[in-house]
Design an enzyme around this catalytic site. Sequence first.
Site, mmCIF file in Angstrom:
data_model
loop_
_atom_site.group_PDB
_atom_site.id
_atom_site.type_symbol
_atom_site.label_atom_id
_atom_site.label_comp_id
_atom_site.label_asym_id
_atom_site.label_seq_id
_atom_site.Cartn_x
_atom_site.Cartn_y
_atom_site.Cartn_z
ATOM 1 N N GLN A 115 0.821 -1.208 0.000
ATOM 2 C CA GLN A 115 0.000 0.000 0.000
ATOM 3 C C GLN A 115 0.855 1.258 0.000
ATOM 4 O OE1 GLN A 115 -2.766 -0.279 3.301
ATOM 5 N NE2 GLN A 115 -3.260 -2.386 2.804
ATOM 6 N N HIS A 129 -1.272 -0.166 5.738
ATOM 7 C CA HIS A 129 -1.881 0.684 6.759
ATOM 8 C C HIS A 129 -1.016 1.877 7.151
ATOM 9 C CE1 HIS A 129 -4.956 -2.509 8.353
ATOM 10 N NE2 HIS A 129 -4.914 -2.435 7.030
ATOM 11 N N GLU A 149 -15.499 2.131 9.623
ATOM 12 C CA GLU A 149 -16.033 3.086 10.591
ATOM 13 C C GLU A 149 -16.004 4.525 10.093
ATOM 14 O OE1 GLU A 149 -14.512 0.708 14.626
ATOM 15 O OE2 GLU A 149 -13.979 2.820 14.308
ATOM 16 N N TYR A 206 -10.680 5.183 20.532
ATOM 17 C CA TYR A 206 -11.684 4.539 19.684
ATOM 18 C C TYR A 206 -11.570 3.009 19.700
ATOM 19 C CZ TYR A 206 -13.058 9.179 18.475
ATOM 20 O OH TYR A 206 -13.537 10.473 18.578
ATOM 21 N N TYR A 217 -9.322 -11.527 10.408
ATOM 22 C CA TYR A 217 -9.463 -12.238 9.143
ATOM 23 C C TYR A 217 -9.357 -13.743 9.292
ATOM 24 C CZ TYR A 217 -9.685 -7.990 6.470
ATOM 25 O OH TYR A 217 -10.111 -6.804 5.955
#
Length: 410
Positions: A126, A193, A285, A295, A306
């Site tokens: 990513q 991420h 979210e 959170y 997963y």
Amino acid sequence: MDLKFYRQPFSAWRLSESKVNTLKYAGMLFALSGTLLLSACSSPKSTAQTASAQEPSSDNTANASQIQQKYQVEDIATFNEPWAIAKLPDGRLLITERQGKLKLFDPTSKQTLDVQGVPKVAYGGQGGLGDVVVHPHFADNHWVYLSYAVQGQGDYGAEISRAKLDLSNPQQPKLINLEKIWEQVPKMSGQGHYGHRMLFDYEDKLWVASGERQHFDPAQDMTSNLGKILRLNEDGTPAEGNPFAGQAGVAQQIWSLGHRNPLGMALDLQGQLWIVEMGPEGGDELNLIKKGANYGYPLVSEGNHYDGRPIPEHRTRPEFQAPAISWTPVISPSSMIIYQGDQFPLWQGKAVIGGLSSQSIVIVDLTQPVAKEVQRLDMGERIRGVLAANDGTLWIIQDGAQGKLLKMTP
């Protein structure tokens, strides 16, 4: 705990969710008060599409007041893995490409130019060149900000640099006076991420969304700025008034914690910060960000791991801030704005969220105390970014090697 599976690149583990969305949305139309509304089907975990800001609900969009804002879309240009889009005061666009190129696009002439002087990036998974934002006083100082992945001593992390955009040669834009102002701490294995979205607020503070790098625990670790929402000065130093300013190190940067992979940030009409982030297996979210709030990730989530292991839901741990909305099946949020133009009157003040696996744009009414999804646009391609143009029309970038720049008009 074996983390190997969770460190796979994005494409390796979101593909199945795309199939789930396709199957579970197909043909599921319910009549409610004579109106046909699209509803997500159930799964063993919460399937909340609308929820209060304090406690997720099992209600779907069938309980939301649907709107039907009309729009049309035009193909404008094509880019190679575009990731982010920003606008200059004159309406020209800056578009990042993940392999490390920054493009300057002129909507009037349709000319695209390479901006020289971009820092070296670690492309893969990513990672690569990420977000781009323009300083609120760009007309005076010419600062632009870039976020990107880097590799150091075998591990990876995101950095932010700022530079002045030199437009003195109309055919050769370049970045000068490049300086690194922030980095993720610590660097971690894997290339997922990063988060690394940026946003300037109305007080010229720089907000940074920092992902937990698929390593879970950093989201709750106050010696790390991973899995956090950060509030910085324009030079990257911690802003005054942050909730953990009395602590040492990177804790001084932190505004909120317990986040997974936040990929969209926007301010509403009251100046409140909202973020949208990817959940694990389910549980994407939308969160209203509160000073010093936790959170909950990875201790709570509206999704599961997963490998099938359950994660306790927010309702089991009231000390953690619950999402305003959670989505199962997921939308795979990539970006977000809160629309303030007049071209799409039914979207005024609402969140406009790009979706990857859902191949959609999701419209959310942020009215408190209950936020609701009120319209979903089927775009037919993965949507990477959304931006409001000066005239209130929307610029949209698709994901992928032939990602198109689209213009959305009424």
